[in-house]
Design an enzyme around this catalytic site. Structure first.
Site, short mmCIF file in Angstrom:
data_model
loop_
_atom_site.label_atom_id
_atom_site.label_comp_id
_atom_site.label_asym_id
_atom_site.label_seq_id
_atom_site.Cartn_x
_atom_site.Cartn_y
_atom_site.Cartn_z
N GLY A 130 2.79 2.07 10.91
CA GLY A 130 3.79 3.13 10.79
C GLY A 130 4.55 3.41 12.07
O GLY A 130 5.27 4.40 12.16
N LYS A 162 0.15 4.32 -0.22
CA LYS A 162 -0.43 5.50 0.44
C LYS A 162 -0.15 6.75 -0.41
O LYS A 162 -0.18 6.67 -1.64
CB LYS A 162 0.10 5.60 1.87
CG LYS A 162 -0.14 4.31 2.68
CD LYS A 162 0.12 4.43 4.14
CE LYS A 162 -0.13 3.11 4.84
NZ LYS A 162 0.03 3.16 6.29
N SER A 214 3.47 -2.42 10.36
CA SER A 214 4.92 -2.55 10.57
C SER A 214 5.45 -3.92 10.14
O SER A 214 6.33 -4.48 10.79
CB SER A 214 5.29 -2.24 12.02
OG SER A 214 4.99 -0.89 12.33
N ASN A 234 0.87 -1.18 0.00
CA ASN A 234 0.00 0.00 0.00
C ASN A 234 0.90 1.23 0.00
O ASN A 234 1.53 1.54 1.00
CB ASN A 234 -0.90 -0.02 1.25
CG ASN A 234 -1.74 1.23 1.38
OD1 ASN A 234 -1.77 2.07 0.47
ND2 ASN A 234 -2.42 1.36 2.51
N GLU A 265 -6.63 4.79 8.12
CA GLU A 265 -6.36 6.21 7.84
C GLU A 265 -7.59 6.87 7.23
O GLU A 265 -7.87 8.04 7.47
CB GLU A 265 -5.11 6.34 6.95
CG GLU A 265 -3.85 6.02 7.74
CD GLU A 265 -2.73 5.39 6.95
OE1 GLU A 265 -2.74 5.43 5.72
OE2 GLU A 265 -1.82 4.82 7.60
N GLU A 297 -5.47 -4.83 10.63
CA GLU A 297 -4.41 -3.85 10.83
C GLU A 297 -4.64 -3.12 12.15
O GLU A 297 -5.42 -2.14 12.19
CB GLU A 297 -4.40 -2.83 9.68
CG GLU A 297 -4.11 -3.44 8.32
CD GLU A 297 -3.50 -2.41 7.36
OE1 GLU A 297 -2.41 -2.69 6.86
OE2 GLU A 297 -4.10 -1.35 7.15
N HIS A 344 -9.55 1.41 5.20
CA HIS A 344 -8.24 1.55 5.86
C HIS A 344 -8.38 2.48 7.07
O HIS A 344 -9.14 3.45 7.03
CB HIS A 344 -7.20 2.09 4.88
CG HIS A 344 -5.81 1.99 5.39
ND1 HIS A 344 -5.30 2.87 6.31
CD2 HIS A 344 -4.83 1.08 5.16
CE1 HIS A 344 -4.06 2.51 6.61
NE2 HIS A 344 -3.76 1.43 5.93
P1 13P Z 1 3.12 0.16 7.73
O1 13P Z 1 3.56 -1.14 7.11
O2 13P Z 1 3.91 1.34 7.28
O3 13P Z 1 3.01 0.05 9.23
O4 13P Z 1 1.63 0.44 7.21
C1 13P Z 1 0.67 -0.57 7.31
C2 13P Z 1 -0.52 -0.18 6.55
O5 13P Z 1 -1.24 0.73 6.92
C3 13P Z 1 -0.79 -0.91 5.29
O6 13P Z 1 -2.06 -0.62 4.80
#
Ligand code: 13P
Length: 261
Positions: A178, A17, A217, A15, A102, A172, A100
């Site tokens: 992150g 982003k 992560s 992803n 976010e 997740e 997601h």
């Molecule tokens: P990270 O792997 O950067 O923690 O992000 C995970 C994520 O949100 C994937 O959709």
């Protein structure tokens, strides 16, 4: 390690982003395509909307599929700035990420809109990657499973077996995204088994074929321990999917761990 054998074909999805110009996205996609061989796992990348069609063209005929990061639930209309699931399918996407954390945290996505987006994705012939996961405070309060259960039920309650088999669930935990702090395999397995139980209640033994990914992560050096758990059918990867070297290594380590387990 869990007892029941993995029946779902693993999926590793990067992803991206809000990262990458068009040329950076194409370079990353090309590197991933050249670095992963067709094999016993599926691989996908999720560029930003602007790069989707170009990345699809670049990856055509190869082992890497393309996912979008979100969609709208309506097929057309006066919805400035939105992108319909059918437009994503038309652009050549195979998957779309919905719900997601976010999007839920910063852009107002709710269990209700995530359910609508999921229905729209399925209607357009896309595989939705449906994200669920608890906040740190919910985990600390012992509420991780109820929270995930609520998010999941809102989406799967109206889905039949074919819908669920076409879908992917991604667990997740928000506190692991992150932060460099991944869930331990045991923590992930507990939630994956819970999700699997909910799916089994709806569609019986076929639930073992629904892919449940872990995200948060995930790195080349922790993917093997996660994938040695048969409840974990792959990963949704943020930061570690942003360079060719790290994502290709992650896919290779993850695939090797699947073959061993
Ligand atoms: P990270 O792997 O950067 O923690 O992000 C995970 C994520 O949100 C994937 O959709």
């Amino acid at each position: 390690m869990s007892q029941s054998p993995r029946q779902a074909r693993p999926l590793f999805c990067g992803n991206w982003k809000l990262f990458g110009s068009l040329s950076e996205s194409l370079a990353l996609a090309t590197g991933v395509r050249d670095g992963v061989a067709p094999g016993p796992v599926d691989v996908a990348v999720a560029p930003g909307f602007v790069a989707l069609a170009s990345v699809v063209a670049q990856l055509k005929g190869g082992p890497v599929a393309v996912a979008a990061q979100d969609c709208h639930w309506e097929t057309k209309g006066a919805f400035t700035g939105e992108v319909a699931a059918a437009q994503l399918a038309d652009a050549g996407c195979r998957y779309v990420i919905v719900g997601h954390s976010e999007r839920r945290q910063f852009f107002g996505d709710t269990d209700t809109t995530v359910a609508k987006k999921t229905r729209a994705a399925l209607a357009a012939g896309l595989s939705p990657i449906i994200c669920v996961g608890e906040m740190l405070a919910e985990r600390d309060a012992g509420q991780a499973l109820p929270r995930v259960g609520t998010q999941l039920d809102a989406v799967i309650n109206e889905m039949n077996e074919a819908d669920l088999l076409a879908s992917v669930i991604a667990y997740e935990p928000v506190w692991a995204i992150g932060t460099g702090r991944n869930a331990t395999p045991a923590q992930a397995v507990e939630v994956h088994a819970f999700i699997r139980g909910r799916l089994t209640a709806r569609i019986g033994a076929a639930a073992r074929k629904v892919r449940i990914l872990y995200g948060g992560s995930v790195k080349p050096d922790n993917i093997a321990s996660l994938m040695s758990e048969e409840e974990i059918d792959g990963a949704l990867v943020g930061g570690a999917s942003l360079t060719v070297e790290s994502f290709v290594k992650l896919v290779k380590e993850g695939t090797a761990a699947c073959l061993r387990s």
